[in-house]
Design an enzyme around this catalytic site. Sequence first.
Site, PDB file in Angstrom:
ATOM      1  N   ASN A 131       0.869  -1.295   0.072  1.00  0.00           N
ATOM      2  CA  ASN A 131      -0.181  -0.026  -0.063  1.00  0.00           C
ATOM      3  C   ASN A 131       0.859   1.096  -0.173  1.00  0.00           C
ATOM      4  OD1 ASN A 131      -1.745   2.059   0.593  1.00  0.00           O
ATOM      5  ND2 ASN A 131      -2.038   1.448   2.806  1.00  0.00           N
ATOM      6  N   GLU A 175      -6.559   4.717   8.324  1.00  0.00           N
ATOM      7  CA  GLU A 175      -6.326   6.320   8.085  1.00  0.00           C
ATOM      8  C   GLU A 175      -7.609   6.842   7.472  1.00  0.00           C
ATOM      9  OE1 GLU A 175      -2.476   5.581   5.862  1.00  0.00           O
ATOM     10  OE2 GLU A 175      -1.467   5.156   7.669  1.00  0.00           O
ATOM     11  N   SER A 187       3.588  -2.077  10.416  1.00  0.00           N
ATOM     12  CA  SER A 187       5.224  -2.231  10.565  1.00  0.00           C
ATOM     13  C   SER A 187       5.913  -3.473  10.018  1.00  0.00           C
ATOM     14  CB  SER A 187       5.548  -1.826  11.984  1.00  0.00           C
ATOM     15  OG  SER A 187       5.069  -0.658  12.353  1.00  0.00           O
ATOM     16  N   GLU A 215      -4.944  -5.034  11.155  1.00  0.00           N
ATOM     17  CA  GLU A 215      -3.861  -3.740  11.363  1.00  0.00           C
ATOM     18  C   GLU A 215      -4.192  -3.120  12.524  1.00  0.00           C
ATOM     19  OE1 GLU A 215      -2.230  -2.557   7.507  1.00  0.00           O
ATOM     20  OE2 GLU A 215      -4.080  -1.625   7.380  1.00  0.00           O
ATOM     21  N   LYS A 272      -0.070   4.257  -0.155  1.00  0.00           N
ATOM     22  CA  LYS A 272      -0.604   5.409   0.414  1.00  0.00           C
ATOM     23  C   LYS A 272      -0.552   6.649  -0.370  1.00  0.00           C
ATOM     24  CE  LYS A 272      -0.128   3.034   5.104  1.00  0.00           C
ATOM     25  NZ  LYS A 272       0.089   3.396   6.168  1.00  0.00           N
ATOM     26  N   GLY A 306       2.604   2.218  10.602  1.00  0.00           N
ATOM     27  CA  GLY A 306       3.748   3.394  10.616  1.00  0.00           C
ATOM     28  C   GLY A 306       4.469   3.672  11.806  1.00  0.00           C
ATOM     29  N   HIS A 348      -9.417   1.349   5.574  1.00  0.00           N
ATOM     30  CA  HIS A 348      -8.012   1.407   6.121  1.00  0.00           C
ATOM     31  C   HIS A 348      -8.394   2.541   7.369  1.00  0.00           C
ATOM     32  CE1 HIS A 348      -3.977   2.604   6.814  1.00  0.00           C
ATOM     33  NE2 HIS A 348      -3.525   1.712   6.288  1.00  0.00           N
TER      34      HIS A 348
HETATM   35  P1  PGA Z   1       3.038   0.336   7.654  1.00  0.00           P
HETATM   36  O1  PGA Z   1       1.572   0.653   7.170  1.00  0.00           O
HETATM   37  O2  PGA Z   1       3.650  -0.914   6.979  1.00  0.00           O
HETATM   38  O3  PGA Z   1       3.863   1.753   7.334  1.00  0.00           O
HETATM   39  O4  PGA Z   1       2.957   0.172   9.141  1.00  0.00           O
HETATM   40  C1  PGA Z   1       0.809  -0.486   6.870  1.00  0.00           C
HETATM   41  C2  PGA Z   1      -0.764  -0.232   6.519  1.00  0.00           C
HETATM   42  O5  PGA Z   1      -1.015   0.924   6.632  1.00  0.00           O
HETATM   43  O6  PGA Z   1      -1.283  -0.715   5.761  1.00  0.00           O
END
Ligand code: PGA
Length: 245
Positions: free
Chosen positions: A10, A95, A208, A163, A12, A169, A93
């Site tokens: 992803n 976010e 992560s 997640e 983003k 992140g 997601h």
């Molecule tokens: P990350 O993001 O691997 O940077 O922690 C995962 C995600 O948001 O799908």
Amino acid sequence: MANRRLIVGNWKMNGRWRDLPAVETVAAAVGDAVDVALCPPATLIAAAVERAEGTALRIGAQDCHAEPDGAHTGDLSAEMLADAGARLVIVGHSERRQAHGETDEAIGAKLGAAWRAGLVAILCIGETEDERDAGRALSAVGAQLSAALSARAEPERLVVAYEPVWAIGSGRRAEAAEIEEMHAHIRARLDDRLGAAAAPVRVLYGGSVKPDTAGELFAVPGVDGALVGGASLDPQAFLAIAEAG
Ligand code: PGA
């Protein structure tokens, strides 16, 4: 029988035209041991599809609107994404739940839209740090899953990504025992909701995921793959994660 692993990147809100060679690098190296997909920003979907043509790499999108067309300035429908060549779409997601106020109900409608357009839907669910600290992680995630699947479900085209919000992140991946417990919980809820039809639904872990710990992650029972954010921006790191799968 275990499902084939699925590794999804992803990007983003990252990626310009100049980054398309990264798609080619991944596409050229993807084998057939695991399924691999990349979700670049919508501006790059059509071009990424072109670069991945003839390979096993699938290109996906990061969100969709629930309606097929209409007066929704700035939004993209699942049909438009499919038209651009996307085969999958991420929905719900954290976010988007946080920054755009997406509710479980809205996310359920987006799932329906993804299936209407013939896409594989990757449903993201996960608890906040407060929910985990309060001992409510399992119930919070179970509630998100049930709400999103309350209307209808197409298990053949459903992927669930667990997640934990605090792991995204942050560089702080969930512990193996936490992941195992949650994946078993999600699997049980899927079985309750869908019965035998739940078998092909893959449950990914995201938050992560890095190359150096991917092997350990994939050894956790119940982990059918990974949703990778930051590390998917580096094709070598992403491929190393896919290889560990
Ligand atoms: P990350 O993001 O691997 O940077 O922690 C995962 C995600 O948001 O799908």
